[in-house]
Design a protein around this motif. Sequence first.
Motif, PDB file in Angstrom:
ATOM      1  N   PRO A   1       0.941  -1.308  -0.128  1.00  0.00           N
ATOM      2  CA  PRO A   1      -0.126  -0.004  -0.100  1.00  0.00           C
ATOM      3  C   PRO A   1       0.797   1.200   0.106  1.00  0.00           C
ATOM      4  O   PRO A   1       1.778   1.315   0.657  1.00  0.00           O
ATOM      5  N   GLY A   2       0.636   2.355  -0.783  1.00  0.00           N
ATOM      6  CA  GLY A   2       1.162   3.397  -0.988  1.00  0.00           C
ATOM      7  C   GLY A   2       2.476   3.356  -1.833  1.00  0.00           C
ATOM      8  O   GLY A   2       3.157   4.405  -1.982  1.00  0.00           O
ATOM      9  N   SER A   3       2.916   2.234  -2.237  1.00  0.00           N
ATOM     10  CA  SER A   3       3.943   2.128  -3.281  1.00  0.00           C
ATOM     11  C   SER A   3       3.740   3.166  -4.668  1.00  0.00           C
ATOM     12  O   SER A   3       2.758   2.904  -5.029  1.00  0.00           O
ATOM     13  N   PRO A   4       4.961   3.758  -5.001  1.00  0.00           N
ATOM     14  CA  PRO A   4       4.892   4.580  -6.215  1.00  0.00           C
ATOM     15  C   PRO A   4       4.697   3.610  -7.177  1.00  0.00           C
ATOM     16  O   PRO A   4       4.495   4.295  -8.477  1.00  0.00           O
ATOM     17  N   ASP A   5       4.998   2.229  -7.369  1.00  0.00           N
ATOM     18  CA  ASP A   5       4.956   1.662  -8.449  1.00  0.00           C
ATOM     19  C   ASP A   5       3.543   1.090  -8.814  1.00  0.00           C
ATOM     20  O   ASP A   5       3.307   0.763 -10.007  1.00  0.00           O
ATOM     21  N   LEU A   6       2.433   1.501  -7.808  1.00  0.00           N
ATOM     22  CA  LEU A   6       1.226   0.973  -8.228  1.00  0.00           C
ATOM     23  C   LEU A   6       0.621   1.770  -9.441  1.00  0.00           C
ATOM     24  O   LEU A   6       0.043   0.934 -10.301  1.00  0.00           O
ATOM     25  N   PRO A   7       1.006   2.898  -9.674  1.00  0.00           N
ATOM     26  CA  PRO A   7       0.270   3.674 -10.879  1.00  0.00           C
ATOM     27  C   PRO A   7       1.036   3.027 -12.033  1.00  0.00           C
ATOM     28  O   PRO A   7       0.233   2.751 -13.117  1.00  0.00           O
ATOM     29  N   GLU A   8       2.256   2.722 -12.067  1.00  0.00           N
ATOM     30  CA  GLU A   8       2.847   2.170 -13.220  1.00  0.00           C
ATOM     31  C   GLU A   8       2.315   0.774 -13.469  1.00  0.00           C
ATOM     32  O   GLU A   8       2.320   0.514 -14.832  1.00  0.00           O
ATOM     33  N   VAL A   9       2.142  -0.057 -12.556  1.00  0.00           N
ATOM     34  CA  VAL A   9       1.515  -1.418 -13.122  1.00  0.00           C
ATOM     35  C   VAL A   9       0.086  -1.259 -13.524  1.00  0.00           C
ATOM     36  O   VAL A   9      -0.197  -1.769 -14.517  1.00  0.00           O
ATOM     37  N   ALA A  10      -0.911  -0.301 -13.067  1.00  0.00           N
ATOM     38  CA  ALA A  10      -2.016   0.208 -13.636  1.00  0.00           C
ATOM     39  C   ALA A  10      -1.759   0.614 -15.038  1.00  0.00           C
ATOM     40  O   ALA A  10      -2.715  -0.021 -15.850  1.00  0.00           O
TER      41      ALA A  10
ATOM     42  N   LEU B   1       8.814  -5.747 -14.044  1.00  0.00           N
ATOM     43  CA  LEU B   1       9.882  -4.955 -13.644  1.00  0.00           C
ATOM     44  C   LEU B   1       9.457  -3.744 -14.069  1.00  0.00           C
ATOM     45  O   LEU B   1       8.879  -3.063 -14.999  1.00  0.00           O
ATOM     46  N   ILE B   2       9.971  -2.602 -13.137  1.00  0.00           N
ATOM     47  CA  ILE B   2       9.950  -1.187 -13.134  1.00  0.00           C
ATOM     48  C   ILE B   2      11.222  -0.697 -13.804  1.00  0.00           C
ATOM     49  O   ILE B   2      12.152  -0.676 -13.118  1.00  0.00           O
ATOM     50  N   ASP B   3      11.203  -0.193 -14.871  1.00  0.00           N
ATOM     51  CA  ASP B   3      12.364   0.468 -15.410  1.00  0.00           C
ATOM     52  C   ASP B   3      12.670   1.716 -14.941  1.00  0.00           C
ATOM     53  O   ASP B   3      12.049   2.754 -15.372  1.00  0.00           O
ATOM     54  N   ASP B   4      13.470   1.958 -14.386  1.00  0.00           N
ATOM     55  CA  ASP B   4      13.961   3.301 -13.523  1.00  0.00           C
ATOM     56  C   ASP B   4      14.339   4.376 -14.672  1.00  0.00           C
ATOM     57  O   ASP B   4      14.268   5.570 -14.416  1.00  0.00           O
TER      58      ASP B   4
ATOM     59  N   ALA C   1       6.746   0.228 -16.726  1.00  0.00           N
ATOM     60  CA  ALA C   1       6.670  -1.327 -16.344  1.00  0.00           C
ATOM     61  C   ALA C   1       6.691  -2.292 -17.643  1.00  0.00           C
ATOM     62  O   ALA C   1       6.037  -1.907 -18.370  1.00  0.00           O
ATOM     63  N   ARG C   2       7.112  -3.398 -17.211  1.00  0.00           N
ATOM     64  CA  ARG C   2       7.051  -4.512 -18.189  1.00  0.00           C
ATOM     65  C   ARG C   2       6.657  -5.681 -17.390  1.00  0.00           C
ATOM     66  O   ARG C   2       7.403  -6.063 -16.429  1.00  0.00           O
ATOM     67  N   LEU C   3       6.161  -6.712 -18.259  1.00  0.00           N
ATOM     68  CA  LEU C   3       5.653  -8.074 -17.771  1.00  0.00           C
ATOM     69  C   LEU C   3       6.641  -9.097 -18.189  1.00  0.00           C
ATOM     70  O   LEU C   3       6.902  -9.036 -19.318  1.00  0.00           O
ATOM     71  N   VAL C   4       7.129  -9.702 -17.241  1.00  0.00           N
ATOM     72  CA  VAL C   4       8.199 -11.105 -17.728  1.00  0.00           C
ATOM     73  C   VAL C   4       7.497 -12.300 -17.449  1.00  0.00           C
ATOM     74  O   VAL C   4       6.422 -12.400 -16.746  1.00  0.00           O
ATOM     75  N   ASP C   5       8.068 -13.360 -18.094  1.00  0.00           N
ATOM     76  CA  ASP C   5       7.583 -14.680 -17.837  1.00  0.00           C
ATOM     77  C   ASP C   5       6.090 -14.856 -18.270  1.00  0.00           C
ATOM     78  O   ASP C   5       5.186 -14.748 -17.677  1.00  0.00           O
ATOM     79  N   TRP C   6       5.854 -15.100 -19.630  1.00  0.00           N
ATOM     80  CA  TRP C   6       4.711 -15.332 -20.415  1.00  0.00           C
ATOM     81  C   TRP C   6       4.241 -16.529 -20.478  1.00  0.00           C
ATOM     82  O   TRP C   6       3.530 -17.028 -21.378  1.00  0.00           O
TER      83      TRP C   6
END
Length: 273
Positions: free
Chosen positions: A109-118, A170-173, A181-186
């Motif tokens: 909760p509160g992670s700055p990564d959440l909007p990137e995943v969305a 993965l969140i590319d800084d 954000a990118r998804l791996v393992d398809w």
Amino acid sequence: MATTRIGLDRLPPAARAAVEEHTGPLLTVEETTEGFNSEIAARVTSTTGTWHIKGLRTDHPRAWTQRREAEIAPSLTGLAPALRWRVEAAGWDLLGFEVLGGHHADYAPGSPDLPEVASLLRRLGEAPRPGIELRHAEQRLEHYAARPDDLRYFAGTHLLHTDLNNTNVLIDDRASSGDRARLVDWAWATRGAAWLDAAYWIIWLIAAGHTPTSAEHWAAEIPSWHTAPAEGITAFAAANANVWSEISNADPSPWTLRLARATTTWHAHRRTG
């Protein structure tokens, strides 16, 4: 069940030579521990570049996962690391992916990564359907749905990832905001209802400490979520509670028990909310 991991140095010489036809002589090899499906998983560097290598023996029971990732890769531009080359030699199937800088997504909760995943899931929802055969979501859940009629909610034609484990994101800084954000393992790519990946994300969000209400709030950031009938969401929660109960009973490790608790919590919320 995790696949036994081996070092790149244990590849047959002919397989190693086939890899080096693409990379040149390897200067560094960093074995990685993430993931469950690969016998070989390593980040390698040569004078010409850096790659992430995944590999399985061609006679391995999960060899199909390598083929699936290779087949689907051309459809994943901007969604996943690019597949640069594939090698089949000396009884091994090896994939060489681009390496992204960055970190695994933090779902707390509160992670700055959440909007990137969305944002990533919104882009995935707009992706074209790949012209390959994929298993259907209703097939994957047919033994877990509370009622056979529930399976109709999961059917559809959209491309789904279905394994929203935070280590698969993965969140590319180095990238710009909203496209990091990118998804791996398809390996478990699936065809189904457009809202299902948002639903799979909910499970992992609850496992990371969100309440069901908070997790569903994040799912609502995905347009396709609003196409899901309430009874379909509840049916999906019930089916996955059964999935993770079976998995955790067979392999009662901390992470499987955490997912079993998350799905049970979500299902209880759906029934009483």
